[in-house]
Design a protein around this motif. Structure first.
Motif, PDB file in Angstrom:
ATOM      1  N   ALA A 184       0.834  -1.204   0.000  1.00 21.85           N
ATOM      2  CA  ALA A 184       0.000   0.000   0.000  1.00 21.85           C
ATOM      3  C   ALA A 184       0.868   1.254   0.000  1.00 21.85           C
ATOM      4  O   ALA A 184       0.614   2.217  -0.736  1.00 21.85           O
ATOM      5  CB  ALA A 184      -0.934  -0.002   1.204  1.00 21.85           C
ATOM      6  N   HIS A 185       1.939   1.240   0.794  1.00 19.66           N
ATOM      7  CA  HIS A 185       2.842   2.392   0.829  1.00 19.66           C
ATOM      8  C   HIS A 185       3.605   2.533  -0.486  1.00 19.66           C
ATOM      9  O   HIS A 185       3.850   3.650  -0.955  1.00 19.66           O
ATOM     10  CB  HIS A 185       3.812   2.259   2.003  1.00 19.66           C
ATOM     11  CG  HIS A 185       3.227   2.686   3.314  1.00 19.66           C
ATOM     12  ND1 HIS A 185       3.131   4.008   3.694  1.00 19.66           N
ATOM     13  CD2 HIS A 185       2.681   1.965   4.335  1.00 19.66           C
ATOM     14  CE1 HIS A 185       2.572   4.090   4.889  1.00 19.66           C
ATOM     15  NE2 HIS A 185       2.277   2.864   5.298  1.00 19.66           N
ATOM     16  N   ALA A 186       4.009   1.394  -1.078  1.00 19.88           N
ATOM     17  CA  ALA A 186       4.702   1.449  -2.365  1.00 19.88           C
ATOM     18  C   ALA A 186       3.807   2.064  -3.431  1.00 19.88           C
ATOM     19  O   ALA A 186       4.249   2.889  -4.247  1.00 19.88           O
ATOM     20  CB  ALA A 186       5.147   0.054  -2.780  1.00 19.88           C
ATOM     21  N   GLY A 191       4.273  10.629  -5.605  1.00 22.67           N
ATOM     22  CA  GLY A 191       5.288  11.605  -5.212  1.00 22.67           C
ATOM     23  C   GLY A 191       4.847  12.461  -4.042  1.00 22.67           C
ATOM     24  O   GLY A 191       4.320  11.969  -3.037  1.00 22.67           O
ATOM     25  N   TYR A 192       5.043  13.783  -4.192  1.00 24.22           N
ATOM     26  CA  TYR A 192       4.694  14.706  -3.109  1.00 24.22           C
ATOM     27  C   TYR A 192       3.194  14.740  -2.838  1.00 24.22           C
ATOM     28  O   TYR A 192       2.761  15.137  -1.767  1.00 24.22           O
ATOM     29  CB  TYR A 192       5.197  16.111  -3.437  1.00 24.22           C
ATOM     30  CG  TYR A 192       6.703  16.236  -3.392  1.00 24.22           C
ATOM     31  CD1 TYR A 192       7.393  16.117  -2.187  1.00 24.22           C
ATOM     32  CD2 TYR A 192       7.440  16.435  -4.556  1.00 24.22           C
ATOM     33  CE1 TYR A 192       8.780  16.207  -2.145  1.00 24.22           C
ATOM     34  CE2 TYR A 192       8.828  16.525  -4.523  1.00 24.22           C
ATOM     35  CZ  TYR A 192       9.490  16.418  -3.314  1.00 24.22           C
ATOM     36  OH  TYR A 192      10.856  16.499  -3.280  1.00 24.22           O
ATOM     37  N   ALA A 193       2.411  14.314  -3.818  1.00 31.20           N
ATOM     38  CA  ALA A 193       0.951  14.334  -3.653  1.00 31.20           C
ATOM     39  C   ALA A 193       0.417  12.979  -3.183  1.00 31.20           C
ATOM     40  O   ALA A 193      -0.777  12.714  -3.289  1.00 31.20           O
ATOM     41  CB  ALA A 193       0.289  14.713  -4.970  1.00 31.20           C
ATOM     42  N   LYS A 194       1.297  12.138  -2.668  1.00 28.11           N
ATOM     43  CA  LYS A 194       0.890  10.776  -2.325  1.00 28.11           C
ATOM     44  C   LYS A 194      -0.130  10.773  -1.190  1.00 28.11           C
ATOM     45  O   LYS A 194      -0.086  11.603  -0.268  1.00 28.11           O
ATOM     46  CB  LYS A 194       2.102   9.950  -1.927  1.00 28.11           C
ATOM     47  CG  LYS A 194       2.798  10.382  -0.636  1.00 28.11           C
ATOM     48  CD  LYS A 194       4.013   9.507  -0.380  1.00 28.11           C
ATOM     49  CE  LYS A 194       4.718   9.917   0.908  1.00 28.11           C
ATOM     50  NZ  LYS A 194       5.914   9.085   1.150  1.00 28.11           N
ATOM     51  N   PRO A 195      -1.087   9.825  -1.258  1.00 31.82           N
ATOM     52  CA  PRO A 195      -2.057   9.704  -0.166  1.00 31.82           C
ATOM     53  C   PRO A 195      -1.389   9.140   1.081  1.00 31.82           C
ATOM     54  O   PRO A 195      -0.485   8.310   0.989  1.00 31.82           O
ATOM     55  CB  PRO A 195      -3.095   8.725  -0.730  1.00 31.82           C
ATOM     56  CG  PRO A 195      -2.349   7.942  -1.767  1.00 31.82           C
ATOM     57  CD  PRO A 195      -1.335   8.875  -2.350  1.00 31.82           C
ATOM     58  N   THR A 196      -1.797   9.619   2.234  1.00 32.77           N
ATOM     59  CA  THR A 196      -1.282   9.104   3.511  1.00 32.77           C
ATOM     60  C   THR A 196      -2.423   8.431   4.263  1.00 32.77           C
ATOM     61  O   THR A 196      -3.594   8.769   4.079  1.00 32.77           O
ATOM     62  CB  THR A 196      -0.696  10.236   4.368  1.00 32.77           C
ATOM     63  OG1 THR A 196      -1.706  11.227   4.591  1.00 32.77           O
ATOM     64  CG2 THR A 196       0.488  10.888   3.657  1.00 32.77           C
ATOM     65  N   ILE A 198      -6.277   4.964  -1.956  1.00 34.37           N
ATOM     66  CA  ILE A 198      -5.602   4.542  -3.178  1.00 34.37           C
ATOM     67  C   ILE A 198      -6.617   4.187  -4.253  1.00 34.37           C
ATOM     68  O   ILE A 198      -6.402   4.460  -5.445  1.00 34.37           O
ATOM     69  CB  ILE A 198      -4.647   3.381  -2.883  1.00 34.37           C
ATOM     70  CG1 ILE A 198      -3.458   3.897  -2.060  1.00 34.37           C
ATOM     71  CG2 ILE A 198      -4.159   2.723  -4.178  1.00 34.37           C
ATOM     72  CD1 ILE A 198      -2.460   2.868  -1.655  1.00 34.37           C
ATOM     73  N   ALA A 199      -7.740   3.603  -3.861  1.00 28.85           N
ATOM     74  CA  ALA A 199      -8.807   3.332  -4.823  1.00 28.85           C
ATOM     75  C   ALA A 199      -9.267   4.621  -5.487  1.00 28.85           C
ATOM     76  O   ALA A 199      -9.485   4.671  -6.709  1.00 28.85           O
ATOM     77  CB  ALA A 199      -9.987   2.655  -4.125  1.00 28.85           C
TER      78      ALA A 199
END
Length: 259
Positions: free
Chosen positions: A86-88, A94-99, A110-111
């Protein structure tokens, strides 16, 4: 003992060996990818094969054709738990990645980030079949990807080595969703013929020899490397069978019984 030839001045390159080739394997793989992509509802498939048959090349070619609608990621050995994967996936943004703080939150975010009508392609997917030290579950990452795809309404392609079918088949709820799975143990003679098409080695005798090389560990990569070296041996002259024989010997790929 095989004769070893000195590498000559290469001069003008006849053809870029290693460029895209329409192999029998590539056509088979693309057929399944296109079926998943054009299905009316979100679908899944599996692409499994031995090393060097060209599966990753075929998949990346498909991704290039879809552009933004294809999400490609490689799973890594030792990082195949659902939490790690999930983290990968999140890192792809990038900088806009979901946390997120838990897997259910990761699934929802992520969905949404992938969404319709895209396709997620997971290469080296056999590494998702890994025991989680905390939960003791094996293959939980596969199930998490399935649930995330259901939530986001996107397609999924699992691509991996010949261990992948056993991992998929161990989960009936996943195996039953596979649309036209592809399992190819080794490159075919037709694959070799497609690789050498347009070169001086597109002859029946050379193809038979190179097919023996393709059966070894490394598959079509062996074929491409041998051809490259044979062309270097030939230099500006016309490549001959002895250049191919010398390249095979120099690469230490002489099959049992010789060539």
């Amino acid at each position: 003992m095989a004769q070893h030839l000195r590498i000559a001045n290469a001069g003008i390159i006849r053809r870029q060996v290693g460029d895209w080739a329409e192999t029998e394997t590539a056509i088979d793989i693309r057929r399944s990818l296109e079926m998943v992509w054009t299905a009316e509802r979100p679908s899944m498939t599996m692409i499994s094969g031995g090393p060097g048959i060209g599966k990753t090349t075929a998949i990346q070619q498909f991704c290039d054709s879809l552009g933004h609608d294809a999400i490609y990621i490689q799973a890594a050995r030792g990082e195949g738990t659902a939490w790690n994967f999930a983290h990968a996936l999140a890192n792809l943004w990038g900088y806009a990645k979901p946390t997120f703080n838990c897997l259910s939150e990761a699934r929802d975010k992520i969905a949404k980030s992938i969404g319709k009508p895209r396709v997620l392609i997971v290469d080296e997917a056999q590494y998702l079949h890994q025991r989680n030290g905390k939960t003791g579950q094996t293959g939980e990452a596969f199930e998490w990807v399935r649930a995330t795809a259901d939530t986001g309404g996107f397609d999924v392609v699992f691509c991996g080595d010949l261990n992948l079918p056993n991992a998929i088949n161990a989960m009936p709820q996943l195996q039953s969703r596979m649309m036209r799975p592809v399992v190819i143990k080794q490159a075919s003679r037709a694959d070799v013929a497609a690789i050498v098409e347009g070169t001086a080695f597109a002859t029946e005798k050379a193809i038979e020899v190179l097919f023996l090389i393709a059966k070894m560990h490394g598959g079509l990569r062996n074929v491409e490397n041998v051809i490259r070296l044979a062309l270097l041996f030939a230099g500006s002259g016309h490549p001959r069978p002895e250049h191919l024989t010398a390249a095979i010997a120099d690469m230490k790929l002489v099959p049992k019984g010789g060539v």
